[in-house]
Each structure stands twice: as C-alpha cells, then as structure tokens.
Design an enzyme around this catalytic site. Structure first.
Site, PDB file in Angstrom:
ATOM      1  N   CYS A  95      10.462  -8.131  -6.010  1.00  0.00           N
ATOM      2  CA  CYS A  95      10.566  -7.719  -4.604  1.00  0.00           C
ATOM      3  C   CYS A  95      10.992  -8.904  -3.728  1.00  0.00           C
ATOM      4  CB  CYS A  95       9.242  -7.155  -4.108  1.00  0.00           C
ATOM      5  SG  CYS A  95       7.911  -8.376  -3.935  1.00  0.00           S
ATOM      6  N   THR A 104     -17.350 -12.283  -3.212  1.00  0.00           N
ATOM      7  CA  THR A 104     -16.629 -11.073  -2.800  1.00  0.00           C
ATOM      8  C   THR A 104     -17.166  -9.857  -3.544  1.00  0.00           C
ATOM      9  OG1 THR A 104     -14.656 -12.393  -2.360  1.00  0.00           O
ATOM     10  CG2 THR A 104     -14.355 -10.024  -2.591  1.00  0.00           C
TER      11      THR A 104
END
Length: 435
Positions: free
Chosen positions: A152, A98
């Site tokens: 969250c 990547t």
C-alpha cells in the site's frame, strides 16, 4: 502517530550479543539466502503443514468473557487460515499492560467479548492461506499488532510505519478479509458454538492463532523464541521510540516517565545511543534498582520530591532535558513530561495509551517556545522489513539489548491468571508464558 520520517537505520551502534554461541553465524547476506530453506521437522513437525493443514484445530486458549472477569482456559476451535492469512503455533507469549487495560474494559467503546487477548508472542507457522508467498510452514515468527502489507501507499512510504489495512486498530475485533473470526467456542449455557473475537491483530493467549500475513514477521530460526516474543510490543516500542522517533543523540539528556517495560526499553535505547543522563521518573521506588540495570543514571520519585517534577528535572539538567518519553497513559504526567524538556529544542514522545476522552493538556501557544510533542506506534519500526534485521544484528553481536532484564517471571500457560495478578500489582515487568 509517530515521526516516521526518522525510521530505523541499519547503522545501529555496535555492542555485544544475545549469546556467545551465536558469534559464528553466517553473514547476513548468506543467512537471508538460506533462511527460506530452514524448514525441517525439528520445528514442531510443521515443515509441510503437517496433518492439520486446511482443517480446524482444537486447542487451549485463555478466553476473556467480560470486563475484569477471570480468564478461563477453554477449548477453542481455530479455523484454517483464509486468503493472505497464516495460522501459527504459539510457543511463548507474554503479558503487557495493554492486555490488562482491555481485560478490564477501561475504554467502553473498545469492549468486545468473548475475546482472546495477548499480543506479545513468538511461534512457528503451522499453515498458510492462499496468496501468502513470504511465509511457509516451519518458519519462526513474531506476531506484530502493527502490520506491514508491503504494497500500500503507507508501506511504500518512508514517512510512516503504518499500513492501510494492517495497522493497529484497538476497535478491530475481526479479520480483515471477511470481518469474521477464526475462533469459536461452545457456549456452556446454550451448547451452541459461538464466535470468539480477535485482539490487536494477534490474539496470542492461545496455543494456535490466525493472523493476517502482514502481521507475522519471519525471523532468524537460531534466535531464542522465549526472548524474541518481547519484540512483539514492549522492547520494539521503547527502543524504537529512542532510536527512530526521537533519534536520541550521544551525550544528550533524557527523562522517562513511567518505568514499566516500555519505559525501561526506552532507557535501553537511550543507553545504546550513548545518552549522558537518563532520568527515570516513577512513583514506585522499588523500580529504581531494575532501572539502574537498564541504564538509568538518575531517579525521581514523583510522590516524594516535594515540588513539580518538571522543576526538579530542570534543576538537574540546566533548563530541561533534550528528550522526554511519557509511558504512563496519564494526561497529567504527559503535561509534566512536556514541560520537563528544554525550551527551544525539547522533544516529548508520547507512548502511553490514554483511554480517557480528555484532550492534550497543552495550550497551542506553548509550542511557540520550541518544544515539540509527537506520538509513535510500535517504535516507528516497519515490522516485517526491519525487525528481522534487528534480530540478526543482535545475534551477530552488533547490538546488545538486555532481553533477560525484562523477563522477571516464567510460567506455564495454565498460570496466566497469576501472571495477570503480578503485572497488575506491579511485581513483574514481563512474565513469559510457555504454551
């Protein structure tokens, strides 16, 4: 992205250990109680934040100035961490495909330069910003590109390992708090200081980096950091895909397309789970020797088999494998991976990064044959919650992951260009750089 519903379980299969000298470690419960107190001057002098707390630090970093332009070791200034951020002294970092893809600028929409790449690393917390409660200077940490804020709705769900604010975002190049950067460098052409952009929440090709605290995982201080850096991406992604996303079962059949580090990590995960047949598919037969070391039982050279790979695999497995893993980022390979699975129950897990705008090479009606396809991020691990336990289990001998098998080269940070060359030419799996 990713099943998520089958998240990493604490009942991992029993196996060996990273090192015999760690066999007498304290129990997990005892270690967790004591871990917060292991902050001495032995960890690079950061037990109290040192004299650098709250001040900018000048250090070396490998800066990418443009697509495919040679990386330049520059003196950069690293600002102190802001609220809910941490500054880390990077001790080891490694290079992933990547990084190579972003350095080349293969996806034009994700280009942002100058930039500090790198997302596999390990190091020590130098200082923390306001509001950080789970990390203190001296902690040993592994940066992760797919963070976990812990508060969250996503982090509180067992159905996903994504986070609302700290999830991986390839388009993001600044910090979450203020959309600014914590790196700057003097532009040699103008003499002015200019910002240097962040990468995948981590930017580890630097002696110091600043992360959201959600992207820094505190690990056992006895764990060897030169190996733990591989948990930042490659090993976690591949092993987790086998354990969490696919939930590979004992006696099953597996096909892995692409035998880079992630593909071999899938093989490790499948081997540990007891898969009966693990088929490795690649165009480079030189990878087969390493593949055998990592648990692959059979090999297919897709350039030399004389027929579509899926036909070969179906013949080898009486109709197709139970699980296939695509680790190349090539859509035609994804297609072969999908049709290599057994109809009725075959599962394909997509792990490769696909930079092209092309869509999935499947017809919707094909899914009615019972084959399924999913993708996963970071092996469906919840990084801050689950990686520390995985490290402890490795240290205690409950899980044996062949970390050494992935590290083909070790070099000083100054030789990062050579490390990129080796990866690009297919001559290395992971090159660990010492900072």
């Amino acid at each position: 992205m990713g099943l998520g519903a089958i998240l990493y379980r604490t009942s991992l299969p029993a196996a060996g250990c990273l090192a015999k000298k760690n066999q007498n470690l304290l129990s997990l419960k005892t270690k967790r109680k004591k871990r917060g107190k292991v902050h001495t001057m032995d960890t690079n002098g950061f037990s109290n934040g040192g004299s650098t707390k709250g001040k900018p630090i000048k250090c070396r970093a490998a800066v990418a100035w443009g697509p495919s332009e040679p990386l330049v070791i520059e003196e950069v200034e690293v600002a102190p961490p802001e609220r809910l951020e941490v500054r880390i002294k990077v001790l080891f970092t490694s290079i992933c495909h990547t990084d190579l893809s972003f350095w080349k600028g293969e996806n034009e929409l994700q280009r942002r330069f100058p930039r500090i790449l790198g997302h596999e690393a390990s190091g020590v917390v130098e200082s923390v910003g306001e509001g950080v409660e789970d990390l203190v200077p001296g902690d040993h940490v592994v940066p992760i590109f797919n963070g976990e804020c812990g508060s969250c709705a996503y982090c509180n769900s067992t159905a996903t390992n994504l986070c609302k604010s700290a999830r991986v975002n390839p388009f993001k190049s600044t910090m979450t708090l203020d959309d600014g950067t914590r790196f700057s460098v003097v532009d040699k052409s103008t003499g002015a200081r200019r910002p240097v952009y962040h990468f995948l929440n981590t930017s580890t090709f630097a002696e110091y980096t600043v992360l959201d605290s959600a992207c820094a995982v505190k690990i056992n201080p006895a764990a060897p950091l030169e190996k733990m850096c591989l948990l930042s991406c490659g090993i976690s992604t591949g092993v987790g895909a086998a354990w969490n996303t696919a939930n590979v079962s004992k006696g099953s059949t597996v096909a892995i397309f692409g035998l880079g580090a992630v593909g071999l990590a899938v093989a490790e995960g499948a081997r540990i789970r007891g898969a009966a047949k693990i088929i490795g598919v690649d165009i480079n037969p030189e990878k087969f020797t390493k593949g055998k070391e990592m648990g692959i039982t059979d090999f297919v050279n897709s350039k030399a088999c004389g027929k579509p790979v899926h036909e070969v695999i179906r013949e080898m497995t009486d109709g197709g494998v139970d699980y296939s893993f695509e680790c190349t980022g090539i859509l035609d390979v994804l297609r072969e991976s999908f049709v290599s699975t057994h109809d009725g129950w075959g599962l394909t897990v997509m792990l490769g990064i696909h930079p092209t705008p092309r869509t999935l090479p499947l017809h919707p009606m094909e899914l009615f044959d019972g084959r399924r396809i999913v993708a996963c991020t970071f092996g469906d691990f919840k990084g801050k919650t689950q990686l520390p336990l995985l490290v402890d289990q490795c240290m205690q001998g409950e899980v044996k992951i062949n970390f050494d098998g992935f590290i083909t080269h070790e070099m000083p940070f100054s030789e990062i260009r050579e490390a990129f060359r080796l990866l690009e030419e297919g001559k290395s799996l992971r090159c660990v750089l010492r900072l």
